[in-house]
Every structure is written in structure tokens, then in C-alpha cells.
Design a protein around this motif. Structure first.
Motif, PDB file in Angstrom:
ATOM      1  N   UNK A 197       7.451   6.539 -15.800  1.00 23.00           N
ATOM      2  CA  UNK A 197       8.220   6.978 -14.882  1.00 23.00           C
ATOM      3  C   UNK A 197       8.573   5.535 -13.897  1.00 23.00           C
ATOM      4  N   UNK A 198       9.893   5.443 -13.575  1.00 18.08           N
ATOM      5  CA  UNK A 198      10.158   4.101 -12.639  1.00 18.08           C
ATOM      6  C   UNK A 198       9.453   4.104 -11.462  1.00 18.08           C
ATOM      7  N   UNK A 199       8.847   2.965 -11.208  1.00 16.83           N
ATOM      8  CA  UNK A 199       8.285   2.628  -9.842  1.00 16.83           C
ATOM      9  C   UNK A 199       9.359   2.508  -8.830  1.00 16.83           C
ATOM     10  N   UNK A 200       9.230   3.305  -7.596  1.00 21.39           N
ATOM     11  CA  UNK A 200      10.015   3.608  -6.665  1.00 21.39           C
ATOM     12  C   UNK A 200       9.597   2.480  -5.290  1.00 21.39           C
ATOM     13  N   UNK A 201       8.284   2.314  -5.298  1.00 20.31           N
ATOM     14  CA  UNK A 201       7.700   1.622  -4.241  1.00 20.31           C
ATOM     15  C   UNK A 201       6.284   1.291  -4.546  1.00 20.31           C
ATOM     16  N   UNK A 202       5.619   0.669  -3.384  1.00 18.51           N
ATOM     17  CA  UNK A 202       4.196   0.383  -3.617  1.00 18.51           C
ATOM     18  C   UNK A 202       3.542   0.664  -2.221  1.00 18.51           C
ATOM     19  N   UNK A 203       2.066   0.756  -2.436  1.00 16.60           N
ATOM     20  CA  UNK A 203       1.464   1.369  -1.204  1.00 16.60           C
ATOM     21  C   UNK A 203       0.077   0.198  -1.412  1.00 16.60           C
ATOM     22  N   UNK A 204      -0.040  -0.214   0.116  1.00 15.06           N
ATOM     23  CA  UNK A 204      -1.303  -1.209  -0.054  1.00 15.06           C
ATOM     24  C   UNK A 204      -2.612  -0.508   0.185  1.00 15.06           C
ATOM     25  N   UNK A 205      -3.738  -0.923  -0.061  1.00 18.61           N
ATOM     26  CA  UNK A 205      -5.113  -0.509   0.042  1.00 18.61           C
ATOM     27  C   UNK A 205      -5.291   0.072   1.299  1.00 18.61           C
ATOM     28  N   UNK A 215      -6.902   3.786  -2.573  1.00 20.29           N
ATOM     29  CA  UNK A 215      -8.118   3.046  -2.936  1.00 20.29           C
ATOM     30  C   UNK A 215      -7.823   1.651  -3.879  1.00 20.29           C
ATOM     31  N   UNK A 216      -6.710   1.598  -4.443  1.00 16.61           N
ATOM     32  CA  UNK A 216      -6.329   0.500  -5.133  1.00 16.61           C
ATOM     33  C   UNK A 216      -5.794  -0.810  -4.248  1.00 16.61           C
ATOM     34  N   UNK A 217      -5.947  -2.017  -4.741  1.00 13.36           N
ATOM     35  CA  UNK A 217      -5.359  -3.040  -4.035  1.00 13.36           C
ATOM     36  C   UNK A 217      -3.928  -2.807  -3.667  1.00 13.36           C
ATOM     37  N   UNK A 218      -2.987  -2.392  -4.568  1.00 13.73           N
ATOM     38  CA  UNK A 218      -1.761  -2.076  -4.708  1.00 13.73           C
ATOM     39  C   UNK A 218      -1.459  -0.901  -5.615  1.00 13.73           C
ATOM     40  N   UNK A 219      -0.741  -0.021  -5.151  1.00 17.50           N
ATOM     41  CA  UNK A 219      -0.686   1.224  -5.828  1.00 17.50           C
ATOM     42  C   UNK A 219       1.059   1.702  -6.037  1.00 17.50           C
ATOM     43  N   UNK A 220       1.220   1.718  -7.328  1.00 20.20           N
ATOM     44  CA  UNK A 220       2.489   2.141  -7.507  1.00 20.20           C
ATOM     45  C   UNK A 220       2.936   3.502  -7.356  1.00 20.20           C
ATOM     46  N   UNK A 224      -3.682   9.767  -9.407  1.00 22.67           N
ATOM     47  CA  UNK A 224      -4.701  10.446  -8.605  1.00 22.67           C
ATOM     48  C   UNK A 224      -5.890   9.757  -8.655  1.00 22.67           C
ATOM     49  N   UNK A 225      -6.052   8.686  -9.733  1.00 24.74           N
ATOM     50  CA  UNK A 225      -7.321   7.904 -10.002  1.00 24.74           C
ATOM     51  C   UNK A 225      -7.361   6.761  -8.796  1.00 24.74           C
ATOM     52  N   UNK A 226      -6.449   6.447  -8.121  1.00 30.34           N
ATOM     53  CA  UNK A 226      -6.550   5.423  -7.233  1.00 30.34           C
ATOM     54  C   UNK A 226      -6.420   6.036  -5.712  1.00 30.34           C
ATOM     55  N   UNK A 227      -6.545   7.264  -5.725  1.00 34.85           N
ATOM     56  CA  UNK A 227      -6.233   7.725  -4.131  1.00 34.85           C
ATOM     57  C   UNK A 227      -7.571   8.413  -3.974  1.00 34.85           C
ATOM     58  N   UNK A 228      -7.917   8.828  -2.779  1.00 36.37           N
ATOM     59  CA  UNK A 228      -8.998   9.508  -2.243  1.00 36.37           C
ATOM     60  C   UNK A 228      -8.609  10.576  -1.140  1.00 36.37           C
ATOM     61  N   UNK A 229      -8.837  11.882  -1.073  1.00 32.19           N
ATOM     62  CA  UNK A 229      -8.454  12.903  -0.054  1.00 32.19           C
ATOM     63  C   UNK A 229      -8.960  12.456   1.282  1.00 32.19           C
TER      64      UNK A 229
END
Length: 93
Positions: free
Chosen positions: A48-56, A34-39, A81-86
């Protein structure tokens, strides 16, 4: 011997044709970003280290496991979990 096979057959039918103790296929857990870019992080925390990102609107498999406000993805990476939805077809919590 026939009695043993009969009991095994009844147990097979009672479990819906699935192997006993196997409920892995019954739980569907998918999330939508649900975020523009999610770490995506290596562990459940913002330090914790960022290993990749995901797009909205990206959809991916996840686990029902949530720690420190982070949901585990199916590949053992973590997202807030704040920036994702089931997804609507998910039956995990």
C-alpha cells in the motif's frame, strides 16, 4: 409516565451515566512507535502507498483493528504492528 422516567433513570445509573450502547469512550487504544522511522500506509499491507512517516517514541491514537499484521490508526491509516507497542494506558488488543 412516572414509571417510564423511573426505568430510564435506573438504566442511566446502571450504565454509569453513559448513554446506552455507547462504549466508545471506554476503550483507549494508543500506540508508541518502536522503529527509528515507521511508514504509515493507506491500507493494511506493505504494497500500500506510504502516506507519511512517524519517528521513534511517537504516540498516537489507534483502533483495536489489526489486519495482515497492520494496525489501523484513528485516522484510518495503517502501520505495521511489528513496529509499535500499545501504551500502558491502552485497553485494546
Amino acid at each position: 409516565m412516572i414509571g417510564v422516567l423511573g426505568v430510564a433513570g435506573v438504566m442511566y445509573l446502571a450504565s454509569g451515566g453513559k448513554p446506552m450502547g455507547s462504549d466508545k469512550g471506554s476503550q483507549i487504544c494508543k500506540i508508541t512507535v518502536t522503529a527509528d522511522i515507521l511508514n504509515v500506509r493507506s491500507g493494511p499491507g506493505d504494497m500500500q502507498p506510504i502516506v507519511s512517516t512517524m519517528q521513534r517514541d511517537a504516540v498516537t491514537d489507534a483502533q483495536g483493528r489489526v489486519e495482515n499484521g497492520y494496525r489501523m490508526l484513528s485516522d484510518r491509516r495503517w502501520v505495521s504492528s511489528q513496529f509499535v507497542a500499545l501504551t500502558s494506558d491502552s485497553n485494546c488488543t
